[in-house]
Design an enzyme around this catalytic site. Structure first.
Site, PDB file in Angstrom:
ATOM      1  N   TYR A  10       0.870  -1.173   0.000  1.00 44.89           N
ATOM      2  CA  TYR A  10       0.000   0.000   0.000  1.00 44.89           C
ATOM      3  C   TYR A  10       0.914   1.232   0.000  1.00 44.89           C
ATOM      4  O   TYR A  10       1.608   1.497   0.969  1.00 44.89           O
ATOM      5  CB  TYR A  10      -0.884  -0.062   1.244  1.00 44.89           C
ATOM      6  CG  TYR A  10      -1.825   1.084   1.508  1.00 44.89           C
ATOM      7  CD1 TYR A  10      -2.113   2.053   0.551  1.00 44.89           C
ATOM      8  CD2 TYR A  10      -2.457   1.196   2.738  1.00 44.89           C
ATOM      9  CE1 TYR A  10      -2.991   3.088   0.824  1.00 44.89           C
ATOM     10  CE2 TYR A  10      -3.337   2.224   3.022  1.00 44.89           C
ATOM     11  CZ  TYR A  10      -3.591   3.175   2.053  1.00 44.89           C
ATOM     12  OH  TYR A  10      -4.454   4.205   2.334  1.00 44.89           O
ATOM     13  N   LYS A  39      -1.640  -1.350  -3.899  1.00 48.63           N
ATOM     14  CA  LYS A  39      -2.612  -0.264  -3.916  1.00 48.63           C
ATOM     15  C   LYS A  39      -1.806   1.009  -4.021  1.00 48.63           C
ATOM     16  O   LYS A  39      -1.086   1.386  -3.094  1.00 48.63           O
ATOM     17  CB  LYS A  39      -3.438  -0.233  -2.626  1.00 48.63           C
ATOM     18  CG  LYS A  39      -4.381   0.976  -2.609  1.00 48.63           C
ATOM     19  CD  LYS A  39      -5.092   1.223  -1.290  1.00 48.63           C
ATOM     20  CE  LYS A  39      -5.954   2.481  -1.424  1.00 48.63           C
ATOM     21  NZ  LYS A  39      -6.541   2.902  -0.153  1.00 48.63           N
ATOM     22  N   ILE A  74      -9.296   0.737  -5.162  1.00 48.29           N
ATOM     23  CA  ILE A  74      -9.576   0.766  -3.718  1.00 48.29           C
ATOM     24  C   ILE A  74      -9.813   2.229  -3.383  1.00 48.29           C
ATOM     25  O   ILE A  74      -8.873   3.008  -3.263  1.00 48.29           O
ATOM     26  CB  ILE A  74      -8.413   0.182  -2.894  1.00 48.29           C
ATOM     27  CG1 ILE A  74      -8.092  -1.249  -3.360  1.00 48.29           C
ATOM     28  CG2 ILE A  74      -8.766   0.205  -1.412  1.00 48.29           C
ATOM     29  CD1 ILE A  74      -7.062  -1.971  -2.505  1.00 48.29           C
TER      30      ILE A  74
END
Lengths: 311, 311, 311, 311
Positions: free
Chosen positions: A138, A166, A210
């Site tokens: 992330y 992400k 996301i």
């Protein structure tokens, strides 16, 4: 989720509803999860930044994981955020998360203090070595203080350390580089964290989104995703532009309060207005919107036809 | 420490020695504490950034607090770092710290996510409300991502929320503003976090120095402080310049590894070389110096006449 | 100024007064120069950032150089700013400046576009090669986008390329490094650009101050400098603190207008109020203070007893 | 170009070839222009950042404008960069440019010094008031130090001050905001400055691309543009990815030299290798590639089948 198929689709990083006393509001959380699953999202991401994950106590994390996994009940995958200051704390979070039937782990870089390529590399390898679940990196430098280099992401992908990323860095150069250089890695998934350019990300080859605004309007993002998958880019763009306009609610309380408060406060205020959750409090020291700001949120929701959900 | 006298002097933010297995090395920690107290430092700061405080597990924090307070045995004050991501985690750390006979709490702003003036204000007020101990604000934006505004520091000082500030921001404007605007607040203490400009800070009116290099050469900082207090600025400057040269050990491993690893790795390597601690390992994902880098550290120590300490 | 003695003292970077039509206001400029020289400053810096140097047309630069050098009439040295986008434009400015009886050149790094160590090095060597006058490097990364590395400054000093540096970077680490590593270079001068920490800079070993607020209160800076030179640090600090308070006029119009407008607008407004210049206009697109802001400036001046100067 | 039709297509910001003596290389410039026009580009942008515009002397600017307008001979529009430090210098550049038969002006914000919304607004309005030609805002904060706020761009568009924007900010949020909020302004053109995400920009609604790599491979960008206009996004993406790979030549010399040198040095080295220009020198202090780096450029060109052009 399998090792062979990349994770795809719309994945809301769900907020964590709290009671006025500051406990996790289990009933609201169940309602939120069912609302999201009912909207057709493809997975749920719990304990991310939108979920105030790093701000929660261990007890709060546990009840959140417990509630979400029980409510989802394996209808779709559940990704659990385990981001924390250093590797040991992250591993501790990962161990807790894996007591619940989750499907994947998500972690930022280590943060606090200036870390470089080698520390980030070591961090992700340590997490991956500790689990059989897929691990997603992330990348959110505005929160961690460090960009995960795109070249390192590709290296970790090739080595099978991470199953996807992400990307909330906002750096288009690195995002494109990752897409182009991981395309042939079986099962690797590139997910944008941008609420604003989901159509463009999909065009470039991303597998999904996301996106925090999916807390408010998951149906819109599912329409956007479906259109993109069909190559109907006009529909995708139109939907994306509407969602961009909706996202302006995250600016209403800024700069009275900081960016994270203004964003999550707006998400929760909107969810209360839609009847998805009962209270819009945040974990301290984060601050909620005031009544005037809530009224502005309502006006935006109304202009998008986003009223109370059906029970 | 009393409410009426500001905290003054040289306050080493001590490192946390670890065994090769990654546990807190109690024997080394005792030796380090006795070395520092013997050098005449005026207080000990434990679990700060140099102490890898935010990277430690709760067990590691406890054994560190236990060992340090027992070894110091009230000879000088002990300040405990409680910095963490949000208010609840910080309060949790503060509660743990206060199970041990410490004399003050030290906390950064909340971090992770973009917080603003109001969240920082709320964070410090919540910590202060939870304790009878003095609370020191620790301003280190390069690690937290946010500068505590100098005006807010002054406001918190006037309201009695904080008893002092450790300013590691490197922003000379705010530092001066705080000194000038807290001078008449009884008991308020302005402490520089700079290893490089301690003499200049003292000239401007600072009360002391929380300086990482005091892990290696506390005697030098005590000499600097004593000279400054006597107005012997030539001696202070000469000592400061030598300590600046010594501090170059923190650059040796950079940019092979990140700044925090390079700094703490050099501190620990130097302490091993001086016989103060036994191992130079760091909490993962932080990385240690390699042998060539350790040899460079030794050359610098030798040039400063910093050999093994007496047992 | 000789090659053997470093430039020392208080050096106002004088503003360039303009008429309402936007021409250089020669009468005001003469009055300003005589005011500064009469206050005992040690040199004049013309066409710097405070002088809007890079914003001026060639004609405006010429009349400014002509007026200042004629008015100073060799009573003290005149330094001329020649900063511009690239080397050729800078050399062009330097050639123009040297048509007037100036004593030294001052230049920033090249700017516009991302330049690195090697380009900065090439830039200063090219300027130095073109002139027999001493060249001062002006480090102001907030305006140029690039910090002149302290190590490069020292290298250029050792090679005789530059005779000194005006450090407005605000980076205490590099500033100290330069002082410590150029001390034994004959004639090299380290000048702080900070209006706030002049006493601390002098304590560390700086030779003087190029400080914008000396446009308003040169007498104060001369007192500060004299006290520092005598080692009377209490007086120096008291004077510095007063000047810091005076400098708050530069914040009055911010953020209504940008930082450069707010600062130079406040300098000129204060000079009009003191009768030093006649108009407070700035080169477009820079913006002046409005009347309410001018009134705030007047209140600050009054509180410092800074009234109209004697004709 | 008319007031009613937005500027569309591929617009190379052409480099300015120099002779070894540092003069504008007229023959090479003619060859470059004819190469670009022959490749089917839709306009030429001269004296931009890639053209080293702000680094050139007035004489160099004039011969460049003269050569390019004469060679283009009205086959396609010519846009002239007039960016400079402040408004007066920019107006001076604009007056010079308009002595030649150009079709539009392009300007960044004022730079040097911290300017805000109001100064940027004033700057663009002053330029527009001075000309009958369309004015394009050029947003490149990494070079100017300031982002033109997207809201200001939209305001200037609505007021008819600017006819379009070249967005090289890399900030996807603002870029999208501009597209969405200027769509219904007749004749307004949104042009991306990104060599990497041209396909995504076109999908979102951009009108074209001002892209440095079009100095090397204009045919590729024309294919990308044509595919995007037909909605053939697979072809557009494939071409964009190839051009992204080609653009990696701009990283070869970095960080030996700064970003602008590494980029423009690579463009010119590639053009020499392709026989488009004769020499790859840059305006000082910018630095050229060395022979090893040129060889790496050649290898990349070869892998793309980009050999010498036909005379």
């Amino acid at each position: 989720m399998t090792a062979h198929e990349p994770l795809r689709g719309v994945i809301p990083p769900i907020i964590t509803p709290l009671t006025p006393a500051g406990d996790v509001d289990v009933t609201s959380l169940q309602r939120l999860v069912n609302f999201e699953v009912g909207a057709g999202v493809h997975a749920i991401f719990v304990l991310g930044s939108s979920g105030e994950g790093p701000y929660l106590t261990e007890d709060q994390q546990r009840i959140t994981l417990q509630t979400v996994t029980a409510t989802v009940a394996k209808r779709i995958p559940v990704l659990a955020g385990v981001s924390d200051i250093g590797t040991r704390r992250t591993l501790h979070n990962a161990a807790i998360a894996q007591e619940y039937p989750i499907d994947a782990l998500v972690s930022t870089s280590a943060f606090y203090g200036t870390v470089g390529w080698n520390e980030i590399d070591r961090h992700f390898r340590a997490i991956a070595a500790s689990t059989d679940l897929p691990l997603y990196a992330y990348d959110i430098p505005v929160f961690t203080g460090v960009k995960i280099p795109a070249e390192l992401t590709v290296e970790l992908a090739k080595d099978g350390v991470i199953a996807g990323v992400k990307d909330t860095s906002g750096e288009e150069d690195g995002f494109r580089y990752i897409i182009e250089n991981t395309r042939h890695i079986e099962g690797f998934s590139v997910l944008t964290g941008s609420d604003i350019t989901g159509d463009a990300a999909m065009l470039q080859g991303a597998h999904g989104m996301i996106v925090g605004v999916a807390n408010i309007d998951p149906h819109g993002f599912v329409r956007l995703y479906d259109a993109a998958m069909k190559g109907d880019w006009d529909t995708a763009r139109t939907e994306q532009e509407r969602l961009h306009a909706l996202r302006l609610i995250t600016k209403i309380a800024s700069p009275r309060i900081g960016g994270l408060s203004a964003t999550l406060g707006a998400f929760k205020a909107a969810q209360v207005l839609r009847g998805i959750i009962d209270h819009d409090g945040l974990q301290p020291p984060l601050l909620t919107l005031d009544d005037a700001e809530r009224a502005q949120v309502k006006a935006v929701l109304d202009s998008h036809g986003l009223g109370p959900i059906k029970a």
